[in-house]
Design a protein around this motif. Sequence first.
Motif, mmCIF file in Angstrom:
data_model
loop_
_atom_site.group_PDB
_atom_site.id
_atom_site.type_symbol
_atom_site.label_atom_id
_atom_site.label_comp_id
_atom_site.label_asym_id
_atom_site.label_seq_id
_atom_site.Cartn_x
_atom_site.Cartn_y
_atom_site.Cartn_z
ATOM 1 N N UNK A 1 50.407 -6.414 117.200
ATOM 2 C CA UNK A 1 51.463 -6.280 116.022
ATOM 3 C C UNK A 1 50.695 -5.569 115.005
ATOM 4 N N UNK A 2 49.348 -5.622 114.994
ATOM 5 C CA UNK A 2 48.593 -4.771 113.881
ATOM 6 C C UNK A 2 48.682 -3.514 114.177
ATOM 7 N N UNK B 1 58.655 -8.787 121.895
ATOM 8 C CA UNK B 1 58.291 -7.134 121.791
ATOM 9 C C UNK B 1 57.083 -6.832 122.233
ATOM 10 N N UNK B 2 56.025 -7.746 121.953
ATOM 11 C CA UNK B 2 54.697 -7.064 122.583
ATOM 12 C C UNK B 2 54.824 -7.384 124.055
ATOM 13 N N UNK B 3 55.549 -8.330 124.752
ATOM 14 C CA UNK B 3 55.162 -8.702 126.151
ATOM 15 C C UNK B 3 56.253 -7.683 126.633
ATOM 16 N N UNK B 4 57.387 -7.119 125.926
ATOM 17 C CA UNK B 4 58.099 -6.212 126.827
ATOM 18 C C UNK B 4 57.496 -4.920 126.789
ATOM 19 N N UNK C 1 54.086 -1.262 121.499
ATOM 20 C CA UNK C 1 54.859 -2.159 121.003
ATOM 21 C C UNK C 1 55.865 -1.369 119.761
ATOM 22 N N UNK C 2 55.215 -0.603 118.968
ATOM 23 C CA UNK C 2 55.916 0.274 118.116
ATOM 24 C C UNK C 2 57.334 0.810 118.611
ATOM 25 N N UNK C 3 57.445 1.220 119.908
ATOM 26 C CA UNK C 3 58.579 1.738 120.297
ATOM 27 C C UNK C 3 59.773 0.771 120.768
#
Lengths: 505, 100
Positions: free
Chosen positions: A326-327, A479-482, A490-492
């Motif tokens: 997330x960072x 979102x991170x898991x996906x 994760x940004x995408x």
Amino acid sequence: MKFRPPEAFQPPTATGYRLLPFRFGRLPSRPDEVLVTGDSGRFAFLSDTDFRAFANHRLDPNATLTLDLEGLDLLYRGDGPIPLDRHAVAWRTRKAFVLEGPTLHIFVVSLRCHHSCQYCQVSRQPEGGAGFDMDEATARAAVDRLFESPARQLTVEFQGGEPLLAFDRIRGIVEDVAERNRTARRTITFVLASTLHGVTAEQLAFFREHRFELSTSLDGPESLHNLNRPTPTRDSYARTMAGVATAREVLGNEHVNALTTLTRASLTHPEAVVDHYIEQGFSSIFLRPLSPYGFAKRGLARQGYSTAEFLAFYRRALAYLIRRNLEGHAISEAYATLLLTSILTPFAHGYMDLRSPAGAGLGVLVYDHDGKVYPSDESRMLAAEGDERFCLGSVHEPHRDLMLSEPMQAILAAGLTEALPGCSDCVFQPYCGADPVDAYARQGDVYGHRPTSAFCARQTGMFELLFGYLREGDPDVVRVFQSWVRRRSPKEMRSERPVVFHAAA
Amino acid sequence: MSNKDLSFAIQHCEAAHSVVQRTAHRFSGRYSLSVEAGDGWSVVRLIGLVDDPERLEREFHAALLDDVLRARVEAETAPLRLLIVEAALRSALRDPDAGA
């Protein structure tokens, strides 16, 4: 088939719906809710009241919850026959590996190694030892067996010892495979599992030509790595990182991966291990616990730890990995990604150690340097300790005979989670697997005993952790898991609550 | 704390003997145990470190209730699961390239 069987035409019960096959259980963190998982892998969290109503046919057939559960393939409301084809496709998709045959073929080209790692599960031999390399006749016969496998996509993995010490044999095998594949026309991926110590420009050019994936071991920061992986020159870390740097220059970052083996010394440093992988530019980390095989067994007393200690480490490491993602640092945990792929997609993860039917023999074959064939690397380790019970035969025997051998019969009998006590009704069964060789190594019995199984305790703990996150439904975590499952940054990924389950109120 | 011996009986109208065995299996990592079938009853005996026998018996009964439901759901859905698996295998053998 022209006609459907009579059962498919049974009308819904008087209450308006029929149950589809499912399993259920509870997370320790939410004992008042019930996790329901279907054979398709879809799942729901229900309040205890809703769950009892659902299972006892007391839900209003037109209620939102009923519609949601139908959407998750947990019940069927239709008046006509159950759409068998749709459910069959879901089943077939999750078990697609069954009919492929062995896709992973491991060539142990040498037992020699320059390391003396305490945790090594491989039956390594000194670097200058004689008689521990695969000869040409064995190599050619192993390639015969490779092409007898019905799989269209094959992975040829070179292992050791340190396989680079037998680079000429690797070259010979790859050229033989490439030549024969002109007519066989399979899709072949080459993988090298190596320390990368002293890898040369010539070797790397060869690996680039044949599109190799390189996999090395990196246990974390220099002091930890050198402690875990001693060499006579005490410079294992420096030599590994030098090899990684050179290999990346030639093959590209995405073709050089690393995994970490966790010792007791590693467990107190989850953040440092994760940060080190980020600093070194890796996009994935595989937090691998120690194995109870071969040489590793002897080191367990000094370097080992309990399942509870491992899970405490893993919980901390996963939380830190999520935070770092997330960072803005896109780095996945490989094992969580495997499990999440199975949980969040219709597909199986393909990981050999976590299949049902078992991956041993059915998905992987190991050709040892001396011509013996094993159904998994772990069974080779057992053989190195003197227990040959899983040896399928010789590399000079046809594939069919190896598959019909007695050890394969034992693996097949004990390799179905759908039929094993303690597994068959486990809520995590759709995502888990059986490993009879591991069960035998740990418990002396191919069937294993789940209530005392460290493997089961670890798997259960990890599933509880991941489903706990999914139940919480933090959009950022999802979102991170996906992003891990879809192999994107994760940004995408869009930040949204998961729609894959019906959360209890 | 020393080993204790806890026994209790379960009527077969509450849970079939096979279901009691299944539940007992879940406790077999923590206790030595036996399950004996009597006339209309299953007698469960647990031996091990038991600090609160009443709580342990409640825990067993809660697990048993779940297993009774599991057995019922399994019986209800097993024919359908078999049909689905058969259909999946048939289609895979008939047309290996399609579907998955």
